[in-house]
Design an enzyme around this catalytic site. Structure first.
Site, PDB file in Angstrom:
ATOM      1  N   CYS A  48      -0.166   2.015   5.719  1.00  0.00           N
ATOM      2  CA  CYS A  48       0.699   3.186   5.608  1.00  0.00           C
ATOM      3  C   CYS A  48      -0.076   4.482   5.882  1.00  0.00           C
ATOM      4  O   CYS A  48      -0.478   4.725   7.001  1.00  0.00           O
ATOM      5  CB  CYS A  48       1.401   3.194   4.256  1.00  0.00           C
ATOM      6  N   HIS A  56       4.189  -2.343   4.612  1.00  0.00           N
ATOM      7  CA  HIS A  56       3.517  -2.747   3.367  1.00  0.00           C
ATOM      8  C   HIS A  56       3.471  -4.269   3.226  1.00  0.00           C
ATOM      9  O   HIS A  56       4.408  -4.886   2.722  1.00  0.00           O
ATOM     10  CB  HIS A  56       4.249  -2.153   2.165  1.00  0.00           C
ATOM     11  N   GLU A  90       1.816  -5.864   1.127  1.00  0.00           N
ATOM     12  CA  GLU A  90       1.679  -6.196  -0.301  1.00  0.00           C
ATOM     13  C   GLU A  90       2.990  -6.043  -1.054  1.00  0.00           C
ATOM     14  O   GLU A  90       3.018  -6.181  -2.278  1.00  0.00           O
ATOM     15  CB  GLU A  90       0.622  -5.291  -0.946  1.00  0.00           C
TER      16      GLU A  90
END
Length: 357
Positions: free
Chosen positions: A245, A329, A331
């Protein structure tokens, strides 16, 4: 009975009346929307939302209450807008209601607003500032003059933090507003994570003798972080690097690339990203208002992912520097985890770096 009426005024003059929940008070911020059907706790506690008034497009929010699924120590949104809030959540892990949580943390909330109309305005006109006030607002100068500044400095950790097994791969997590699940994913893979504040220098990071460096997500305009960009230049090529990001954007700027603000950004849990090598599409969670201009990096790496909706840059590889970055993202907790393999790739890069040290 207390009057719950509250007013949302956009910088274009459009005004909505709703009902207040959460904390009392007036607030000004950048108005954005997110499309996630679940994961509102992760949204509230994502530091990337610093300075922003967040609108949920899904109509009912709070139905499973507040569970211990936080991405940071507190909520960072400036204010929160929902169509309908749930006051009777049902979940065996529920600790309190959304209303109670917002009150405890001083976050202003509005419900009863037509979030479909509000989202359409932002989609057509682009991201704009807005104010939430107890009385109808007539003067718009305060809304126009608002801008988010010192975002990363405001959300980074204040001191070094340690996670995981000290015998694992030593991974520096450079905290620009990191979601906790980045560290969790690394620890789960056996890493010893050393989270350092955003103001750490390249020399301080190298002095830790890390096996790899994680550039995390975070809020604000990436170009504002001139010191960080200069330090990334000094680190590139010296240790394996993975950026997510804001980390993706900062590394691009350090490599001479350019970024620009998007019309309304990508925020939600359903963004398709296409692997440029294989053609495979992954569904990803995203939260960003700036994009890397991929053509500005054509001489230093290769475009690895694009957004399947609008063709914007979603990832870049820098083979000669043992670095790669993604805009989305991998994660994501409370969102799709299609791209979690990117952490495995980082682990292999660190192991390879140790073998060749």
């Amino acid at each position: 009975m207390k009057d719950c009426r509250v007013y949302l005024t956009l910088q274009n003059g459009k005004q909505f009346q709703g009902c207040r929940f959460g904390a009392d008070g007036d607030v000004t911020g950048e108005l954005v929307f997110t499309t996630g059907m679940t994961g509102y706790i992760e949204t509230l506690t994502d530091p990337s939302y610093y300075g922003q008034i967040v609108t949920q497009t899904f109509p009912l929010i709070g139905n499973y209450g507040i569970t211990p699924d936080f991405e940071s120590k507190k909520p960072w949104v400036s204010a929160y807008i929902v169509r309908e809030k749930c006051d009777a959540p049902s979940n065996f892990r529920c600790e309190k209601t959304l209303d109670e949580y917002l009150k405890e943390n001083g976050i202003v909330g509005i419900y009863g607003i037509d979030t479909r109309e509000l989202t359409k305005i932002v989609r057509e006109a682009g991201v704009m500032n807005a104010a939430i006030t107890s009385k109808p607002l007539q003067e718009l100068s305060g809304i126009y003059s608002y801008f988010i500044k010192n975002a990363v400095k405001s959300v980074t950790c204040e001191e070094v933090e340690y996670f995981g097994n000290p015998d694992g791969l030593k991974t520096v997590v450079w905290d620009f507003g990191a979601k906790d699940n980045i560290t969790r994913e690394l620890v789960k893979r056996g890493c010893y994570c050393i989270k350092v504040p955003s103001f750490y220098t390249a020399e301080q990071i190298l002095a830790l003798n890390p096996d790899g460096l994680m550039l995390t997500n975070g809020p604000g305009d990436p170009a504002e972080n001139k010191d960080i960009i200069e330090n990334i230049k000094k680190l590139a090529g010296k240790i394996p690097i993975f950026g997510i990001c804001l980390g993706h954007q900062l590394f691009a700027l350090a490599m001479g690339g350019k970024t620009k603000k998007m019309k309304y950004g990508h925020r939600g849990a359903n963004q398709p990203v296409k692997n440029m090598e294989t053609g495979r599409v992954y569904i990803s969670s995203q939260n960003h208002g700036y994009e890397v201009i991929s053509s500005s990096l054509k001489d230093v790496g290769r475009l690895s992912y694009i957004n399947a909706n609008d063709g914007t840059c979603e990832g870049f590889d820098y083979p000669e520097l043992n670095a790669y970055t993604v805009q989305f993202h991998p994660e994501a907790c409370g969102g799709p985890q299609d791209a979690a393999f990117l952490f495995d790739r980082f682990i292999e890069n660190m192991k390879e770096g140790k073998r060749n040290a």
